[in-house]
Scaffold this active site. Structure first.
Site, PDB file in Angstrom:
ATOM      1  N   ASP A  64       0.741  -1.167   0.108  1.00 32.71           N
ATOM      2  CA  ASP A  64       0.049   0.024   0.120  1.00 32.71           C
ATOM      3  C   ASP A  64       0.920   1.313   0.056  1.00 32.71           C
ATOM      4  O   ASP A  64       2.099   1.060   0.293  1.00 32.71           O
ATOM      5  CB  ASP A  64      -1.031   0.060   1.179  1.00 32.71           C
ATOM      6  CG  ASP A  64      -0.431   0.172   2.536  1.00 32.71           C
ATOM      7  OD1 ASP A  64       0.920  -0.252   2.609  1.00 32.71           O
ATOM      8  OD2 ASP A  64      -0.947   0.382   3.371  1.00 32.71           O
ATOM      9  N   TYR A  95       2.864   4.912   0.656  1.00 37.42           N
ATOM     10  CA  TYR A  95       3.702   5.618   1.797  1.00 37.42           C
ATOM     11  C   TYR A  95       2.645   6.313   2.791  1.00 37.42           C
ATOM     12  O   TYR A  95       1.584   6.892   2.108  1.00 37.42           O
ATOM     13  CB  TYR A  95       4.610   6.364   1.605  1.00 37.42           C
ATOM     14  CG  TYR A  95       5.970   5.712   0.886  1.00 37.42           C
ATOM     15  CD1 TYR A  95       6.625   4.692   1.524  1.00 37.42           C
ATOM     16  CD2 TYR A  95       6.158   6.014  -0.673  1.00 37.42           C
ATOM     17  CE1 TYR A  95       7.666   3.880   0.724  1.00 37.42           C
ATOM     18  CE2 TYR A  95       7.472   5.264  -1.146  1.00 37.42           C
ATOM     19  CZ  TYR A  95       8.047   4.287  -0.644  1.00 37.42           C
ATOM     20  OH  TYR A  95       8.855   3.692  -1.161  1.00 37.42           O
ATOM     21  N   PHE A 110       6.445   2.106  -4.234  1.00 44.09           N
ATOM     22  CA  PHE A 110       7.952   2.263  -3.848  1.00 44.09           C
ATOM     23  C   PHE A 110       8.665   3.657  -4.321  1.00 44.09           C
ATOM     24  O   PHE A 110       9.808   4.158  -3.689  1.00 44.09           O
ATOM     25  CB  PHE A 110       8.977   1.041  -4.748  1.00 44.09           C
ATOM     26  CG  PHE A 110       8.677  -0.168  -4.059  1.00 44.09           C
ATOM     27  CD1 PHE A 110       9.264  -0.412  -2.684  1.00 44.09           C
ATOM     28  CD2 PHE A 110       8.012  -1.042  -4.845  1.00 44.09           C
ATOM     29  CE1 PHE A 110       8.997  -1.911  -2.346  1.00 44.09           C
ATOM     30  CE2 PHE A 110       7.850  -2.552  -4.268  1.00 44.09           C
ATOM     31  CZ  PHE A 110       8.333  -3.008  -3.109  1.00 44.09           C
ATOM     32  N   HIS A 118      11.717  -9.092   0.412  1.00 41.69           N
ATOM     33  CA  HIS A 118      11.427  -7.656   0.660  1.00 41.69           C
ATOM     34  C   HIS A 118      12.602  -6.717   0.744  1.00 41.69           C
ATOM     35  O   HIS A 118      13.531  -6.892   1.437  1.00 41.69           O
ATOM     36  CB  HIS A 118      10.277  -7.379   1.296  1.00 41.69           C
ATOM     37  CG  HIS A 118       9.523  -5.897   1.072  1.00 41.69           C
ATOM     38  ND1 HIS A 118      10.029  -4.749   1.459  1.00 41.69           N
ATOM     39  CD2 HIS A 118       8.238  -5.698   0.562  1.00 41.69           C
ATOM     40  CE1 HIS A 118       9.208  -3.641   1.016  1.00 41.69           C
ATOM     41  NE2 HIS A 118       8.252  -4.335   0.645  1.00 41.69           N
TER      42      HIS A 118
END
Length: 211
Positions: A53, A55, A66, A175
Protein backbone atom coordinates in the site's frame (compact mmCIF):
# COMPACT_ATOMS: atom_id res chain seq x y z
CA UNK A 1 -10.45 -4.97 -24.13
CA UNK A 2 -7.51 -2.71 -23.31
CA UNK A 3 -6.25 -2.25 -19.76
CA UNK A 4 -7.75 1.22 -19.28
CA UNK A 5 -11.13 -0.10 -20.43
CA UNK A 6 -10.78 -2.98 -17.98
CA UNK A 7 -10.11 -0.48 -15.18
CA UNK A 8 -13.22 1.48 -16.08
CA UNK A 9 -15.22 -1.74 -16.10
CA UNK A 10 -13.89 -2.64 -12.64
CA UNK A 11 -14.79 0.81 -11.30
CA UNK A 12 -18.44 0.17 -12.18
CA UNK A 13 -18.55 -2.62 -9.61
CA UNK A 14 -19.76 -2.14 -6.04
CA UNK A 15 -16.39 -1.64 -4.35
CA UNK A 16 -16.33 -0.07 -0.88
CA UNK A 17 -13.40 2.17 -1.82
CA UNK A 18 -15.62 4.09 -4.25
CA UNK A 19 -17.18 5.93 -1.32
CA UNK A 20 -13.68 7.10 -0.32
CA UNK A 21 -13.01 8.35 -3.84
CA UNK A 22 -16.24 10.33 -3.77
CA UNK A 23 -15.29 11.98 -0.46
CA UNK A 24 -11.51 12.06 -0.66
CA UNK A 25 -9.91 13.75 2.33
CA UNK A 26 -6.73 15.82 2.57
CA UNK A 27 -5.10 13.25 4.84
CA UNK A 28 -5.55 10.44 2.32
CA UNK A 29 -2.59 9.59 0.10
CA UNK A 30 -1.62 9.82 -2.66
CA UNK A 31 -3.41 12.95 -3.84
CA UNK A 32 -6.63 12.11 -5.64
CA UNK A 33 -5.24 12.89 -9.09
CA UNK A 34 -2.41 10.38 -8.54
CA UNK A 35 -4.40 7.37 -7.33
CA UNK A 36 -4.31 5.69 -10.75
CA UNK A 37 -1.01 7.24 -11.87
CA UNK A 38 0.68 3.84 -12.26
CA UNK A 39 -1.73 3.03 -15.11
CA UNK A 40 -1.71 6.50 -16.67
CA UNK A 41 2.06 6.68 -17.22
CA UNK A 42 2.36 3.33 -18.92
CA UNK A 43 1.71 2.13 -22.46
CA UNK A 44 3.10 -1.33 -23.19
CA UNK A 45 3.71 -3.28 -19.98
CA UNK A 46 7.00 -5.19 -19.85
CA UNK A 47 7.54 -5.50 -16.10
CA UNK A 48 5.18 -5.51 -13.11
CA UNK A 49 6.46 -4.72 -9.61
CA UNK A 50 3.89 -5.33 -6.87
CA UNK A 51 3.86 -3.27 -3.67
CA UNK A 52 1.42 -3.44 -0.75
CA UNK A 53 0.00 0.00 0.00
CA UNK A 54 1.13 3.63 -0.41
CA UNK A 55 3.55 5.42 1.88
CA UNK A 56 1.52 6.91 4.73
CA UNK A 57 3.57 10.00 5.59
CA UNK A 58 2.65 13.39 4.16
CA UNK A 59 4.08 14.07 0.71
CA UNK A 60 5.57 10.62 0.15
CA UNK A 61 3.07 8.65 -1.93
CA UNK A 62 2.93 9.60 -5.61
CA UNK A 63 0.84 6.78 -7.07
CA UNK A 64 3.72 4.47 -8.02
CA UNK A 65 4.75 1.61 -5.74
CA UNK A 66 8.09 2.26 -3.95
CA UNK A 67 8.38 5.70 -5.61
CA UNK A 68 8.42 9.19 -4.06
CA UNK A 69 8.53 12.66 -5.58
CA UNK A 70 11.90 14.28 -6.28
CA UNK A 71 11.82 16.62 -3.27
CA UNK A 72 11.08 13.82 -0.75
CA UNK A 73 13.67 11.92 1.28
CA UNK A 74 14.26 8.45 -0.18
CA UNK A 75 12.56 5.82 2.06
CA UNK A 76 14.55 2.81 3.39
CA UNK A 77 13.08 0.17 1.04
CA UNK A 78 13.81 2.31 -1.99
CA UNK A 79 17.34 2.99 -0.75
CA UNK A 80 17.85 -0.77 -0.67
CA UNK A 81 16.47 -1.10 -4.19
CA UNK A 82 19.05 1.46 -5.30
CA UNK A 83 21.73 -0.44 -3.38
CA UNK A 84 20.89 -3.59 -5.35
CA UNK A 85 21.01 -1.60 -8.59
CA UNK A 86 24.46 -0.33 -7.60
CA UNK A 87 25.63 -3.91 -7.00
CA UNK A 88 24.31 -5.05 -10.37
CA UNK A 89 25.16 -2.07 -12.59
CA UNK A 90 27.44 0.19 -10.57
CA UNK A 91 25.01 3.10 -10.76
CA UNK A 92 25.70 6.07 -8.51
CA UNK A 93 23.29 6.68 -5.65
CA UNK A 94 20.31 8.62 -7.11
CA UNK A 95 19.58 12.09 -5.80
CA UNK A 96 15.84 11.38 -5.75
CA UNK A 97 13.36 8.52 -5.60
CA UNK A 98 10.99 9.33 -8.46
CA UNK A 99 10.57 6.14 -10.50
CA UNK A 100 8.45 7.70 -13.25
CA UNK A 101 11.18 7.00 -15.81
CA UNK A 102 10.67 3.28 -15.18
CA UNK A 103 6.93 3.57 -15.75
CA UNK A 104 7.42 5.37 -19.03
CA UNK A 105 9.53 2.43 -20.25
CA UNK A 106 6.89 -0.17 -19.40
CA UNK A 107 7.35 -0.93 -15.69
CA UNK A 108 3.97 -1.05 -13.94
CA UNK A 109 4.60 -0.03 -10.32
CA UNK A 110 1.39 -1.31 -8.77
CA UNK A 111 0.39 -1.25 -5.12
CA UNK A 112 -2.24 -3.79 -4.13
CA UNK A 113 -4.03 -1.09 -2.11
CA UNK A 114 -4.10 2.28 -3.85
CA UNK A 115 -4.94 4.66 -0.98
CA UNK A 116 -4.05 5.12 2.69
CA UNK A 117 -4.82 7.46 5.59
CA UNK A 118 -1.99 9.58 6.93
CA UNK A 119 -0.01 7.84 9.66
CA UNK A 120 -2.06 4.65 9.42
CA UNK A 121 -0.47 1.95 7.24
CA UNK A 122 -2.95 -0.51 5.72
CA UNK A 123 -5.82 1.72 6.90
CA UNK A 124 -7.66 1.25 3.58
CA UNK A 125 -7.26 -2.50 3.62
CA UNK A 126 -10.40 -4.59 3.04
CA UNK A 127 -12.18 -1.83 1.13
CA UNK A 128 -11.99 -3.77 -2.11
CA UNK A 129 -8.69 -2.43 -3.42
CA UNK A 130 -7.08 -5.86 -3.15
CA UNK A 131 -9.86 -7.43 -5.24
CA UNK A 132 -9.62 -4.60 -7.76
CA UNK A 133 -5.87 -4.92 -8.26
CA UNK A 134 -6.00 -8.74 -8.18
CA UNK A 135 -8.47 -8.56 -11.07
CA UNK A 136 -6.13 -6.20 -12.92
CA UNK A 137 -3.11 -8.48 -12.38
CA UNK A 138 -5.10 -11.50 -13.55
CA UNK A 139 -6.33 -9.57 -16.59
CA UNK A 140 -2.76 -8.57 -17.50
CA UNK A 141 -1.58 -12.15 -17.09
CA UNK A 142 -4.38 -13.49 -19.29
CA UNK A 143 -4.12 -10.88 -22.03
CA UNK A 144 -0.40 -10.15 -22.30
CA UNK A 145 2.71 -12.25 -22.89
CA UNK A 146 6.35 -12.19 -21.76
CA UNK A 147 5.91 -9.84 -18.81
CA UNK A 148 8.45 -10.04 -15.99
CA UNK A 149 6.75 -10.11 -12.59
CA UNK A 150 9.01 -9.02 -9.72
CA UNK A 151 7.58 -10.39 -6.48
CA UNK A 152 9.45 -8.99 -3.49
CA UNK A 153 8.36 -10.26 -0.08
CA UNK A 154 5.66 -12.65 1.07
CA UNK A 155 2.79 -10.31 0.25
CA UNK A 156 3.86 -9.91 -3.37
CA UNK A 157 4.60 -13.64 -3.62
CA UNK A 158 0.98 -14.35 -2.61
CA UNK A 159 -0.04 -12.87 -5.99
CA UNK A 160 1.79 -15.61 -7.89
CA UNK A 161 -1.44 -17.61 -8.14
CA UNK A 162 -2.84 -14.84 -10.38
CA UNK A 163 -0.05 -15.21 -12.93
CA UNK A 164 0.24 -17.73 -15.77
CA UNK A 165 3.89 -18.79 -15.46
CA UNK A 166 3.72 -20.48 -18.87
CA UNK A 167 3.30 -17.07 -20.51
CA UNK A 168 5.35 -14.87 -18.21
CA UNK A 169 8.58 -14.78 -16.20
CA UNK A 170 8.39 -14.61 -12.39
CA UNK A 171 11.30 -13.52 -10.18
CA UNK A 172 10.94 -13.78 -6.39
CA UNK A 173 12.97 -12.60 -3.42
CA UNK A 174 12.58 -11.17 0.06
CA UNK A 175 11.27 -7.62 0.44
CA UNK A 176 13.75 -4.70 0.17
CA UNK A 177 12.63 -3.47 3.60
CA UNK A 178 15.48 -3.15 6.15
CA UNK A 179 13.82 -6.01 8.09
CA UNK A 180 14.22 -8.54 5.27
CA UNK A 181 16.61 -7.11 2.71
CA UNK A 182 19.44 -9.45 3.73
CA UNK A 183 17.26 -12.55 3.40
CA UNK A 184 17.55 -12.66 -0.37
CA UNK A 185 16.83 -9.27 -1.90
CA UNK A 186 20.39 -7.96 -1.88
CA UNK A 187 22.24 -10.04 -4.43
CA UNK A 188 19.06 -11.29 -6.15
CA UNK A 189 20.19 -9.89 -9.50
CA UNK A 190 16.59 -9.22 -10.54
CA UNK A 191 17.23 -6.13 -12.61
CA UNK A 192 19.79 -7.82 -14.84
CA UNK A 193 17.77 -11.05 -14.98
CA UNK A 194 14.73 -9.03 -16.03
CA UNK A 195 16.61 -7.40 -18.88
CA UNK A 196 18.15 -10.68 -19.97
CA UNK A 197 14.65 -12.14 -20.31
CA UNK A 198 13.36 -9.10 -22.22
CA UNK A 199 16.29 -9.30 -24.64
CA UNK A 200 15.70 -13.04 -25.08
CA UNK A 201 12.12 -12.18 -26.10
CA UNK A 202 13.38 -9.48 -28.50
CA UNK A 203 12.05 -6.68 -26.31
CA UNK A 204 13.92 -3.52 -25.39
CA UNK A 205 15.50 -3.76 -21.93
CA UNK A 206 14.74 -1.29 -19.15
CA UNK A 207 17.18 1.49 -18.37
CA UNK A 208 17.04 1.21 -14.58
CA UNK A 209 19.30 4.17 -13.87
CA UNK A 210 17.57 7.06 -12.06
CA UNK A 211 18.99 10.34 -13.30
Amino acid sequence: MYLKEKIQEELKKDYKFLSILNDYKENYYPSKENIFKSFELINNIKVLIIGQDPYHKKGQANGLSFSVNKDIKIPPSLRNIFKELNQEYGYDKPKHGDLSSWSKQGVLLLNSILTVEEGKPSSHKKLGWEDFTDNIIRYISDNEENIVFLLWGNFAKSKEILIDENKHHILKSSHPSPFSVNRGFLGCGHFKKCNEYLKFKNLNPIDWEIK
